[in-house]
Design a protein around this motif. Structure first.
Motif, short mmCIF file in Angstrom:
data_model
loop_
_atom_site.label_atom_id
_atom_site.label_comp_id
_atom_site.label_asym_id
_atom_site.label_seq_id
_atom_site.Cartn_x
_atom_site.Cartn_y
_atom_site.Cartn_z
N LEU A 149 0.83 -1.20 0.00
CA LEU A 149 0.00 0.00 0.00
C LEU A 149 0.87 1.26 0.00
N SER A 150 1.90 1.26 0.79
CA SER A 150 2.82 2.41 0.84
C SER A 150 3.51 2.61 -0.51
N ALA A 151 3.94 1.51 -1.14
CA ALA A 151 4.59 1.61 -2.45
C ALA A 151 3.63 2.15 -3.50
N ALA A 152 2.38 1.71 -3.46
CA ALA A 152 1.38 2.20 -4.42
C ALA A 152 1.11 3.68 -4.20
N GLU A 153 1.06 4.11 -2.96
CA GLU A 153 0.84 5.53 -2.67
C GLU A 153 2.02 6.38 -3.16
#
Length: 196
Positions: free
Chosen positions: A150-154
Protein backbone atom coordinates in the motif's frame (compact mmCIF):
# COMPACT_ATOMS: atom_id res chain seq x y z
CA UNK A 1 -12.76 -3.78 16.42
CA UNK A 2 -15.01 -4.45 13.50
CA UNK A 3 -15.24 -7.74 11.70
CA UNK A 4 -14.06 -7.79 8.11
CA UNK A 5 -16.68 -9.26 5.85
CA UNK A 6 -16.59 -9.87 2.15
CA UNK A 7 -19.23 -7.76 0.50
CA UNK A 8 -20.46 -8.37 -3.00
CA UNK A 9 -20.33 -4.97 -4.62
CA UNK A 10 -18.74 -4.97 -8.03
CA UNK A 11 -19.90 -1.37 -8.46
CA UNK A 12 -17.45 0.05 -5.90
CA UNK A 13 -14.55 -1.87 -7.37
CA UNK A 14 -15.32 -1.42 -11.05
CA UNK A 15 -14.50 2.27 -10.68
CA UNK A 16 -11.21 1.73 -8.84
CA UNK A 17 -9.38 -0.92 -10.76
CA UNK A 18 -9.78 0.28 -14.33
CA UNK A 19 -8.91 3.84 -13.28
CA UNK A 20 -5.76 2.65 -11.55
CA UNK A 21 -4.66 0.70 -14.61
CA UNK A 22 -5.56 3.51 -17.01
CA UNK A 23 -3.73 6.05 -14.85
CA UNK A 24 -0.58 3.90 -14.87
CA UNK A 25 -0.54 3.62 -18.66
CA UNK A 26 -1.48 7.20 -19.47
CA UNK A 27 0.95 8.80 -17.03
CA UNK A 28 3.77 6.75 -18.49
CA UNK A 29 2.85 8.07 -21.95
CA UNK A 30 2.81 11.69 -20.75
CA UNK A 31 6.07 11.21 -18.86
CA UNK A 32 7.86 9.83 -21.91
CA UNK A 33 6.71 12.82 -23.99
CA UNK A 34 7.95 15.31 -21.39
CA UNK A 35 11.13 13.41 -20.42
CA UNK A 36 12.90 14.22 -23.69
CA UNK A 37 12.22 17.93 -23.25
CA UNK A 38 13.54 17.81 -19.67
CA UNK A 39 16.68 16.00 -20.82
CA UNK A 40 17.46 18.74 -23.33
CA UNK A 41 16.88 21.48 -20.77
CA UNK A 42 18.90 19.76 -18.04
CA UNK A 43 21.85 19.43 -20.40
CA UNK A 44 21.70 23.20 -21.07
CA UNK A 45 21.77 22.57 -24.79
CA UNK A 46 20.94 25.38 -27.16
CA UNK A 47 17.34 25.54 -28.31
CA UNK A 48 17.15 23.58 -31.52
CA UNK A 49 14.42 22.48 -33.88
CA UNK A 50 14.19 19.26 -31.86
CA UNK A 51 13.56 21.19 -28.65
CA UNK A 52 11.05 23.44 -30.38
CA UNK A 53 9.22 20.35 -31.65
CA UNK A 54 9.23 18.82 -28.16
CA UNK A 55 7.86 22.09 -26.77
CA UNK A 56 5.13 22.19 -29.42
CA UNK A 57 4.20 18.59 -28.60
CA UNK A 58 4.08 19.39 -24.88
CA UNK A 59 1.95 22.48 -25.50
CA UNK A 60 -0.48 20.44 -27.61
CA UNK A 61 -0.59 17.83 -24.88
CA UNK A 62 -1.26 20.41 -22.16
CA UNK A 63 -4.11 21.94 -24.16
CA UNK A 64 -5.69 18.61 -25.07
CA UNK A 65 -8.81 17.06 -23.64
CA UNK A 66 -6.75 13.93 -22.97
CA UNK A 67 -4.49 15.85 -20.60
CA UNK A 68 -7.46 17.45 -18.84
CA UNK A 69 -9.04 13.99 -18.50
CA UNK A 70 -5.78 12.68 -17.08
CA UNK A 71 -5.66 15.45 -14.47
CA UNK A 72 -9.23 14.58 -13.45
CA UNK A 73 -8.43 10.86 -13.41
CA UNK A 74 -5.46 11.50 -11.11
CA UNK A 75 -7.67 13.55 -8.82
CA UNK A 76 -10.27 10.77 -8.61
CA UNK A 77 -7.57 8.16 -8.04
CA UNK A 78 -6.20 10.28 -5.18
CA UNK A 79 -9.51 10.35 -3.33
CA UNK A 80 -9.44 8.56 -0.01
CA UNK A 81 -11.32 5.27 0.06
CA UNK A 82 -14.45 4.96 2.10
CA UNK A 83 -14.64 2.44 4.91
CA UNK A 84 -16.99 0.38 2.77
CA UNK A 85 -14.57 0.34 -0.19
CA UNK A 86 -11.75 -0.62 2.18
CA UNK A 87 -13.79 -3.49 3.62
CA UNK A 88 -14.73 -4.77 0.18
CA UNK A 89 -11.23 -4.61 -1.27
CA UNK A 90 -9.55 -6.20 1.74
CA UNK A 91 -12.28 -8.84 1.93
CA UNK A 92 -11.66 -9.74 -1.70
CA UNK A 93 -7.93 -9.81 -1.06
CA UNK A 94 -8.40 -12.36 1.73
CA UNK A 95 -10.87 -14.35 -0.38
CA UNK A 96 -8.31 -14.54 -3.20
CA UNK A 97 -6.22 -16.87 -1.03
CA UNK A 98 -8.31 -20.00 -0.46
CA UNK A 99 -5.36 -21.69 1.25
CA UNK A 100 -5.43 -19.14 4.10
CA UNK A 101 -5.83 -20.60 7.59
CA UNK A 102 -9.52 -20.30 8.46
CA UNK A 103 -9.19 -20.18 12.23
CA UNK A 104 -7.93 -16.65 12.76
CA UNK A 105 -9.34 -14.85 9.73
CA UNK A 106 -11.75 -12.71 11.76
CA UNK A 107 -8.96 -11.38 13.97
CA UNK A 108 -6.61 -11.02 11.02
CA UNK A 109 -9.27 -9.20 9.00
CA UNK A 110 -10.10 -6.83 11.83
CA UNK A 111 -6.44 -5.97 12.39
CA UNK A 112 -5.78 -5.62 8.67
CA UNK A 113 -8.76 -3.32 8.30
CA UNK A 114 -7.67 -1.14 11.21
CA UNK A 115 -4.04 -0.89 10.12
CA UNK A 116 -4.99 -0.07 6.53
CA UNK A 117 -7.64 2.43 7.63
CA UNK A 118 -5.00 4.21 9.72
CA UNK A 119 -3.05 4.90 6.51
CA UNK A 120 -6.08 6.54 4.87
CA UNK A 121 -5.26 5.04 1.48
CA UNK A 122 -6.30 6.49 -1.85
CA UNK A 123 -8.54 4.63 -4.24
CA UNK A 124 -5.57 4.07 -6.53
CA UNK A 125 -3.25 2.94 -3.74
CA UNK A 126 -5.67 0.37 -2.36
CA UNK A 127 -6.69 -1.05 -5.74
CA UNK A 128 -3.10 -1.21 -6.99
CA UNK A 129 -1.67 -2.75 -3.80
CA UNK A 130 -4.34 -5.44 -3.59
CA UNK A 131 -4.01 -6.28 -7.29
CA UNK A 132 -0.23 -6.55 -6.91
CA UNK A 133 -0.52 -8.80 -3.87
CA UNK A 134 -3.04 -11.09 -5.56
CA UNK A 135 -0.74 -11.43 -8.54
CA UNK A 136 2.54 -11.96 -6.72
CA UNK A 137 1.80 -13.82 -3.49
CA UNK A 138 1.09 -17.52 -3.24
CA UNK A 139 -0.07 -17.31 0.37
CA UNK A 140 -2.18 -14.79 2.22
CA UNK A 141 0.09 -11.79 2.76
CA UNK A 142 0.85 -10.60 6.25
CA UNK A 143 -0.38 -7.23 7.45
CA UNK A 144 3.16 -5.92 7.06
CA UNK A 145 3.23 -7.03 3.41
CA UNK A 146 -0.12 -5.36 2.74
CA UNK A 147 1.06 -2.13 4.39
CA UNK A 148 4.31 -2.26 2.40
CA UNK A 149 2.44 -2.77 -0.89
CA UNK A 150 0.00 0.00 0.00
CA UNK A 151 2.82 2.41 0.84
CA UNK A 152 4.59 1.61 -2.45
CA UNK A 153 1.38 2.20 -4.42
CA UNK A 154 0.84 5.53 -2.67
CA UNK A 155 4.41 6.59 -3.53
CA UNK A 156 3.79 5.65 -7.17
CA UNK A 157 0.60 7.71 -7.21
CA UNK A 158 2.48 10.68 -5.77
CA UNK A 159 5.12 10.34 -8.52
CA UNK A 160 2.45 10.10 -11.19
CA UNK A 161 0.61 13.16 -9.93
CA UNK A 162 3.90 15.06 -9.92
CA UNK A 163 4.56 14.04 -13.52
CA UNK A 164 1.12 15.17 -14.59
CA UNK A 165 1.25 18.43 -12.67
CA UNK A 166 4.81 19.08 -13.82
CA UNK A 167 3.88 19.52 -17.50
CA UNK A 168 3.07 23.26 -17.12
CA UNK A 169 6.28 23.85 -15.11
CA UNK A 170 8.40 22.07 -17.69
CA UNK A 171 6.85 24.15 -20.45
CA UNK A 172 7.39 27.36 -18.49
CA UNK A 173 11.05 26.47 -17.96
CA UNK A 174 11.46 25.56 -21.63
CA UNK A 175 9.93 28.87 -22.73
CA UNK A 176 12.25 30.74 -20.37
CA UNK A 177 15.31 28.91 -21.71
CA UNK A 178 14.18 29.53 -25.27
CA UNK A 179 13.77 33.27 -24.54
CA UNK A 180 17.20 33.42 -22.86
CA UNK A 181 18.91 31.74 -25.81
CA UNK A 182 17.12 34.10 -28.19
CA UNK A 183 18.28 37.08 -26.09
CA UNK A 184 21.88 35.78 -26.10
CA UNK A 185 21.81 35.19 -29.86
CA UNK A 186 20.45 38.69 -30.46
CA UNK A 187 23.15 40.14 -28.24
CA UNK A 188 25.87 38.16 -30.07
CA UNK A 189 24.61 39.43 -33.42
CA UNK A 190 24.63 42.98 -32.12
CA UNK A 191 28.23 42.59 -30.90
CA UNK A 192 29.34 41.08 -34.20
CA UNK A 193 27.90 44.02 -36.16
CA UNK A 194 29.72 46.54 -33.97
CA UNK A 195 33.14 45.05 -34.79
CA UNK A 196 35.19 46.75 -37.56
Amino acid sequence: MRELSIQSTSNALSVQKPEAQILDARVDDVASQIRALCDFMDANRPVSDTVRQLMADAERLQGSDEYKDLVQLAARASEKVTERELRVELGLLIAAFPNAPKGDLKAFGALLLQDCADLEPSRYGLATACRELRRTKKWLPSIAEVIEALSAAERRLKEQKYRIENVPRVLEKARYIEAEYARIETRKKGLNHDEP
